[in-house]
Design a protein around this motif. Sequence first.
Motif, mmCIF file in Angstrom:
data_model
loop_
_atom_site.group_PDB
_atom_site.id
_atom_site.type_symbol
_atom_site.label_atom_id
_atom_site.label_comp_id
_atom_site.label_asym_id
_atom_site.label_seq_id
_atom_site.Cartn_x
_atom_site.Cartn_y
_atom_site.Cartn_z
ATOM 1 N N UNK A 152 -11.550 -1.838 25.374
ATOM 2 C CA UNK A 152 -10.657 -0.692 25.247
ATOM 3 C C UNK A 152 -9.807 -0.459 26.494
ATOM 4 N N UNK A 153 -10.155 -1.110 27.603
ATOM 5 C CA UNK A 153 -9.413 -0.908 28.842
ATOM 6 C C UNK A 153 -7.967 -1.391 28.746
ATOM 7 N N UNK A 154 -7.698 -2.323 27.842
ATOM 8 C CA UNK A 154 -6.321 -2.798 27.665
ATOM 9 C C UNK A 154 -5.530 -1.899 26.726
ATOM 10 N N UNK A 155 -6.158 -0.809 26.270
ATOM 11 C CA UNK A 155 -5.538 0.130 25.328
ATOM 12 C C UNK A 155 -4.943 -0.617 24.126
ATOM 13 N N UNK A 156 -5.822 -1.326 23.394
ATOM 14 C CA UNK A 156 -5.336 -2.180 22.296
ATOM 15 C C UNK A 156 -4.876 -1.375 21.092
ATOM 16 N N UNK A 157 -4.098 -2.056 20.270
ATOM 17 C CA UNK A 157 -3.722 -1.537 18.958
ATOM 18 C C UNK A 157 -4.609 -2.151 17.877
ATOM 19 N N UNK A 158 -5.064 -3.393 18.112
ATOM 20 C CA UNK A 158 -5.971 -4.098 17.211
ATOM 21 C C UNK A 158 -7.197 -4.525 18.004
ATOM 22 N N UNK A 159 -8.369 -4.098 17.549
ATOM 23 C CA UNK A 159 -9.635 -4.462 18.185
ATOM 24 C C UNK A 159 -10.413 -5.357 17.223
ATOM 25 N N UNK A 160 -10.781 -6.551 17.695
ATOM 26 C CA UNK A 160 -11.518 -7.521 16.880
ATOM 27 C C UNK A 160 -12.955 -7.587 17.381
ATOM 28 N N UNK A 161 -13.910 -7.363 16.487
ATOM 29 C CA UNK A 161 -15.335 -7.356 16.818
ATOM 30 C C UNK A 161 -16.044 -8.429 16.002
ATOM 31 N N UNK A 184 -11.389 4.189 14.870
ATOM 32 C CA UNK A 184 -10.358 4.002 13.857
ATOM 33 C C UNK A 184 -9.808 5.328 13.360
ATOM 34 N N UNK A 185 -10.663 6.323 13.158
ATOM 35 C CA UNK A 185 -10.228 7.551 12.503
ATOM 36 C C UNK A 185 -9.749 8.627 13.473
ATOM 37 N N UNK A 186 -10.318 8.652 14.684
ATOM 38 C CA UNK A 186 -9.890 9.653 15.667
ATOM 39 C C UNK A 186 -8.830 9.112 16.627
ATOM 40 N N UNK A 187 -8.966 7.828 16.994
ATOM 41 C CA UNK A 187 -8.051 7.245 17.969
ATOM 42 C C UNK A 187 -7.013 6.320 17.337
ATOM 43 N N UNK A 188 -7.095 6.102 16.011
ATOM 44 C CA UNK A 188 -6.064 5.341 15.312
ATOM 45 C C UNK A 188 -6.074 3.843 15.536
ATOM 46 N N UNK A 189 -7.177 3.292 16.052
ATOM 47 C CA UNK A 189 -7.258 1.853 16.264
ATOM 48 C C UNK A 189 -7.373 1.104 14.940
ATOM 49 N N UNK A 190 -6.692 -0.020 14.856
ATOM 50 C CA UNK A 190 -6.906 -0.948 13.751
ATOM 51 C C UNK A 190 -8.044 -1.870 14.170
ATOM 52 N N UNK A 191 -9.022 -2.072 13.294
ATOM 53 C CA UNK A 191 -10.209 -2.851 13.649
ATOM 54 C C UNK A 191 -10.413 -3.976 12.638
ATOM 55 N N UNK A 192 -10.628 -5.178 13.161
ATOM 56 C CA UNK A 192 -11.039 -6.318 12.346
ATOM 57 C C UNK A 192 -12.476 -6.624 12.717
ATOM 58 N N UNK A 193 -13.375 -6.477 11.758
ATOM 59 C CA UNK A 193 -14.811 -6.569 11.996
ATOM 60 C C UNK A 193 -15.382 -7.765 11.245
#
Length: 236
Positions: A152-161, A184-193
Amino acid sequence: MLSLRAVNQFYGTSHILWDLDLELTPGECTCIIGAPGMGKTTLVNCITGYLPVQSGSITWLEAGQPPRDLLTQPIEGRTALGISYVAQDRRMFCQLSVEANLQIARLATQASSRSIPGMVYELFPELYSLRHVRGAELSGELQQQLLLARALMTEPKLLILDEPTLGSGQRFISELGNTIRRMSRDFGLTILLVEQRLSFIRRVADRFCVLHRGRNVAQGNVALLDDKLLSSWIDP
């Protein structure tokens, strides 16, 4: 956010991904599910740039911006666009403190400030009290928290886990589910899990994609992910 069209990938002469299509919607969590060896991590590595794509397209889409061809971007270019990745293995600087690990990740950004974004310690309050502790001294579950915080330190728009629950206890898995939902719901991140635990998937994901032998054989709203569908493509 991200659009994959007819993506093909090979290991030598072995055809791993077959004409794969996938759409990631901003602010949603999409889960990739499939039996071992079906191409899940290969797909992730194609998106992040760790593996080449033989044919097809991967397009980065942002509101108000022209489409970007992700395949022309090196790994660091994809990070700069807003893609962050947490792999299965715990890649960290074990001899450095929690805070040093986070600050090094911050250096990968073009942000003028090197301070730690407030959301990091808000999501992972345990790390704040341990910020001067070396990574090697953390428990396995706290190390996983550090990896997520560092992403999260890079302030991503898409986070892949990639399989973040692997080897973890039920308490941590429950807390991780809460954290992913907040991201995803509070901070608006798009997540690929990428994940195997069905109860976890049904709790945190909005959409799913089933991979079978490198093909996208089923996808849709997570409410459609029932036992009948899974038994058709994944061995019990």
